[in-house]
Design a protein around this motif. Structure first.
Motif, PDB file in Angstrom:
ATOM      1  N   VAL A  22      11.590  -3.526  -8.541  1.00 14.91           N
ATOM      2  CA  VAL A  22      12.991  -3.202  -8.800  1.00 14.91           C
ATOM      3  C   VAL A  22      13.880  -4.183  -8.036  1.00 14.91           C
ATOM      4  O   VAL A  22      14.117  -4.012  -6.840  1.00 14.91           O
ATOM      5  CB  VAL A  22      13.283  -1.731  -8.413  1.00 14.91           C
ATOM      6  N   VAL A  32       7.772  -2.387   4.271  1.00  7.75           N
ATOM      7  CA  VAL A  32       6.553  -2.249   3.470  1.00  7.75           C
ATOM      8  C   VAL A  32       6.933  -2.393   2.003  1.00  7.75           C
ATOM      9  O   VAL A  32       7.811  -1.694   1.503  1.00  7.75           O
ATOM     10  CB  VAL A  32       5.877  -0.876   3.709  1.00  7.75           C
ATOM     11  N   ALA A  38       1.778   2.316  -8.505  1.00  4.63           N
ATOM     12  CA  ALA A  38       0.989   1.683  -7.441  1.00  4.63           C
ATOM     13  C   ALA A  38      -0.201   2.562  -7.062  1.00  4.63           C
ATOM     14  O   ALA A  38      -0.048   3.772  -6.905  1.00  4.63           O
ATOM     15  CB  ALA A  38       1.870   1.461  -6.226  1.00  4.63           C
ATOM     16  N   GLN A  58       4.980  -3.599  -1.894  1.00  3.69           N
ATOM     17  CA  GLN A  58       3.929  -4.233  -2.699  1.00  3.69           C
ATOM     18  C   GLN A  58       4.407  -5.577  -3.209  1.00  3.69           C
ATOM     19  O   GLN A  58       3.784  -6.605  -2.990  1.00  3.69           O
ATOM     20  CB  GLN A  58       3.577  -3.292  -3.861  1.00  3.69           C
ATOM     21  N   CYS A  68      10.478   1.770  -0.008  1.00  5.80           N
ATOM     22  CA  CYS A  68      10.865   2.630  -1.144  1.00  5.80           C
ATOM     23  C   CYS A  68       9.610   3.183  -1.819  1.00  5.80           C
ATOM     24  O   CYS A  68       8.555   2.546  -1.784  1.00  5.80           O
ATOM     25  CB  CYS A  68      11.555   1.831  -2.244  1.00  5.80           C
ATOM     26  N   GLY A  69       9.780   4.295  -2.521  1.00  2.00           N
ATOM     27  CA  GLY A  69       8.745   4.814  -3.419  1.00  2.00           C
ATOM     28  C   GLY A  69       7.403   4.998  -2.731  1.00  2.00           C
ATOM     29  O   GLY A  69       7.304   5.554  -1.629  1.00  2.00           O
ATOM     30  N   LEU A 112       4.602  11.956  -6.752  1.00  2.00           N
ATOM     31  CA  LEU A 112       5.265  10.786  -7.358  1.00  2.00           C
ATOM     32  C   LEU A 112       4.417  10.220  -8.491  1.00  2.00           C
ATOM     33  O   LEU A 112       4.933   9.893  -9.570  1.00  2.00           O
ATOM     34  CB  LEU A 112       5.532   9.707  -6.297  1.00  2.00           C
TER      35      LEU A 112
HETATM   36  C1  AGP Z   1       5.067   3.196  -7.281  1.00  2.00           C
HETATM   37  O1  AGP Z   1       4.141   3.787  -8.118  1.00  2.00           O
HETATM   38  C2  AGP Z   1       6.356   2.903  -7.910  1.00  2.00           C
HETATM   39  N1  AGP Z   1       6.189   1.986  -8.977  1.00  2.00           N
HETATM   40  C3  AGP Z   1       7.528   2.616  -6.992  1.00  2.00           C
HETATM   41  O2  AGP Z   1       7.840   3.795  -6.321  1.00  2.00           O
HETATM   42  C4  AGP Z   1       7.344   1.502  -5.946  1.00  2.00           C
HETATM   43  O3  AGP Z   1       6.445   1.910  -4.963  1.00  2.00           O
HETATM   44  C5  AGP Z   1       8.697   1.169  -5.329  1.00  2.00           C
HETATM   45  O4  AGP Z   1       9.570   0.697  -6.316  1.00  2.00           O
HETATM   46  C6  AGP Z   1       8.593   0.167  -4.215  1.00  2.00           C
HETATM   47  O5  AGP Z   1       8.097  -1.061  -4.662  1.00  2.00           O
HETATM   48  P1  AGP Z   1       7.561  -2.151  -3.660  1.00  2.00           P
HETATM   49  O6  AGP Z   1       6.401  -1.566  -2.945  1.00  2.00           O
HETATM   50  O7  AGP Z   1       7.182  -3.312  -4.528  1.00  2.00           O
HETATM   51  O8  AGP Z   1       8.684  -2.485  -2.721  1.00  2.00           O
END
Ligand code: AGP
Length: 605
Positions: free
Chosen positions: A602, A340, A393, A342, A294-295, A474
């Motif tokens: 999230v 993938v 991120a 974070q 995501c994101g 973004l």
């Molecule tokens: C990134 O700047 C955002 N905060 C958001 O898009 C984020 O990358 C997304 O929610 C995915 O999160 P994750 O990498 O922890 O899965």
């Protein structure tokens, strides 16, 4: 998504430690904050809506006495952000205080039954049912820990709970299902938290409870049990993050600090290359790859598609995690599904990996040790970014990209493909390229000042740099609230060109062609696309390493003065885009670390 913390010690004042800990989790939510302690046989509760420092100025959390307590930062899901809906929540008689991260899917029916039995609800949250259920089970004769256990068995959804009770003042109880929970073993007491930075100042020794495991702690001991009450033998792990990593260290914002850390992050991720090489040797035959994310992580994954398809000839899909369930029929054992993330906790990505496992090989590329997604994966690559606190991120994106490049390089080496040759040594130059760019930060500041009041931005890129354009857009949306779109440079003329006029700012990413035999020479096509928008009046900011880039017809230019291969340009070009968003946010008087409506991780679908 919310952040929960709990602390229990012999004689230390819990409130100041909880306040400090919960500040470290503010990235998880900043609608409201609250702390509850056990003080002289009573629950003391202070909470309100607002950011932690604002609320603390009003209600002085550190004045709260007691050596055990729970704390919470909220990102509202059920119930508006206000004082009553803030956590901790208590039962009818204020003998129990709970903090909760997650969603109780069956809260309405549970609440209805409890109301019929005489429970009076104060808030509009789903979470409050937990406090009332624990109260009910205690009144039926269960001890505190079993009352939490019985409560947990009744609730549905992804949840992590921390609870204290005046009936058991020397116990802190916690339990999780699909929402993050980590135990910290301190010198003077023990912690629970949604994430390690909460207690990094006090301990690096942690236990990661699995789903459906009950944590029972006092100031000296931690016991973990399964749902049948059996005591489990859990491994104590040591985190290799330092406390300083979770501090601003003189920077105005975490985001700026994290952007500045990127050259080191690239080096650290490269240093972990051997682990990636080992994983590749275990993967066996792979005919297809499917990235799921995501994101920002999705943009890292999309860059992976360009790499794997162009140079390794491995058909590669990239699917948003939330859309994965509509495509999961394509899974088979010849496919490597790469998740993938974070945080390692994103609910949609977690659901996706659960669907994929046992059908395909699964690999997680994750930054947070022991996080939920890592527990589902066959193989794990830990990105070496350290804790990332800003909601947007930055450094974790770069470490994801480096990990994906290394994965491709070692897969290619395995297949005797030419792609791997010299690539590692070229990536080794990236930290210097980034350091060089950071010297030109003032130039980005000037550009940010000039365009801070624009209301529409487009970010254009072609080929390998296209996902970077998406990520640039973004970042700008997230922290400046300016409408921004990322597009492949060649796609604008198929519709969006109708939107272009003199009020629109177009950021064009134009890495130069170079002599490398695998470069893809998109520069000239990009310059043509730039002319298309220029002739419709748009204001253009070009970011380019092209040697004659000064001659192009643009309003502003940021020269990338290095010879980064077009193929590796995503590792470099993202940095000026991150800085551009950061400084526009600053010049607009916003807080780039805590963008409105967003949370770092999230954990709801
Ligand atoms: C990134 O700047 C955002 N905060 C958001 O898009 C984020 O990358 C997304 O929610 C995915 O999160 P994750 O990498 O922890 O899965």
């Amino acid at each position: 998504m919310c952040g929960i913390v709990g602390y229990i010690s012999k004689d230390e004042k819990a409130s100041s430690i909880l306040l400090d800990a919960v500040k470290k989790l503010e990235y998880r939510g900043y609608d409201s904050v609250g702390i509850a302690t056990i003080n002289n046989g009573k629950i003391e509760l202070r909470k309100d809506s607002g950011k932690i420092d604002e609320v603390d100025r009003e209600i002085h959390f550190v004045d709260m006495a007691g050596s055990a307590g729970v704390a919470h930062v909220r990102w509202a899901t059920h119930g508006h952000p206000n004082k009553t809906n803030s956590h901790p929540h208590t039962d009818n008689n204020n003998t129990i205080a709970i903090v909760h991260n997650g969603i109780i899917e069956n809260h309405e029916e549970l609440k209805k039954e409890l109301i019929e039995e005489g429970h009076i609800f104060k808030s509009k949250t789903d979470s409050e049912v937990i406090a009332h259920l624990i109260e009910k089970f205690i009144s039926e004769g269960f001890n505190f820990q079993n009352a939490v256990l019985e409560t947990f068995k009744l609730i549905k959804g992804s949840n992590a709970i921390g609870a204290i009770s005046v009936n058991s003042p020397n116990e802190l109880i916690a339990i999780r299902h699909e929402s993050p929970l980590v135990v910290g073993l301190g010198k003077n007491g023990n912690f629970i938290a949604s994430d390690v930075p909460a207690f990094l100042k006090h301990t690096k020794r942690v236990i990661f409870p699995e789903d459906n495991e009950l944590v029972i702690m006092n100031s000296d001991n931690v016991t973990i049990k399964d749902l049948n009450g059996n005591i489990l033998n859990k491994k104590v792990e040591t985190i290799d993050w330092d406390e300083e990593m979770a501090q601003k260290e003189g920077y105005d914002h975490f985001m700026l600090k994290e952007i500045n850390e990127q050259s080191v992050v690239v080096s650290d991720t490269l240093a972990g290359g051997k682990d990636i090489e080992n994983i590749v040797s275990e993967l066996g035959n792979i005919k297809r790859i499917c990235f799921v994310a995501c994101g920002t992580s999705y943009h890292g994954a999309l860059t992976g598609k360009y790499i794997f398809e162009s140079f390794l000839n491995i058909p590669t899909d990239v699917i948003y995690s939330s859309e994965f369930k509509y495509f999961n029929n394509v899974l088979d054992e010849d496919m490597l599904a790469i998740f993938v993330s974070q945080s390692g906790e994103t609910a949609d990505t977690l659901s996706a990996i659960k669907m994929a496992k046992n059908h395909s090989k699964t690999l997680a590329i994750v930054n947070v040790l022991g996080s939920s997604i890592t527990r589902e994966a066959d193989h794990i690559i830990y990105t070496k970014a350290g804790p990332e606190i800003a909601v947007a991120a930055t450094k974790t994106y770069l470490s994801q990209l480096v990990s994906i490049y290394l994965l491709a390089i070692y897969l290619s080496k395995n297949r005797s493909n030419v792609f791997h040759e010299n690539m590692v040594s070229q990536i080794e130059k990236v930290p210097d390229y980034i350091n060089q760019l950071m010297l030109d930060e003032d130039q980005i500041k000037e550009i940010a000042k000039k365009y801070k009041s624009a209301s529409v931005f487009f970010f254009l890129g072609r080929g390998f740099i296209y996902p970077t354009a998406l990520e640039g857009a973004l970042k700008l949306k997230e922290i400046t609230y300016i409408h921004a779109e990322g597009y492949p440079s060649g796609e604008l003329k198929h519709g969006p060109l109708a939107l272009i006029d003199e009020d629109v700012v177009v950021v064009v990413l134009a890495p130069s062609e170079n002599s490398n035999s695998i470069s893809i020479n998109s520069y000239n096509d990009t310059v043509n696309n730039m002319e298309e928008v220029k002739s419709r009046g748009a204001q253009i900011i070009a970011i380019t390493s092209y040697k004659n880039g000064e001659n192009i017809n643009v309003n502003d230019i940021f020269k990338v003065d290095n010879q980064v291969d077009e193929l590796l340009s995503p590792l470099v070009y993202i940095v000026p885009l991150q800085l551009l968003s950061y400084y526009i946010s600053i010049y607009k008087g916003l807080d780039p670390d805590k963008p409105r409506n967003l949370a770092k991780c999230v954990t709801v679908k």
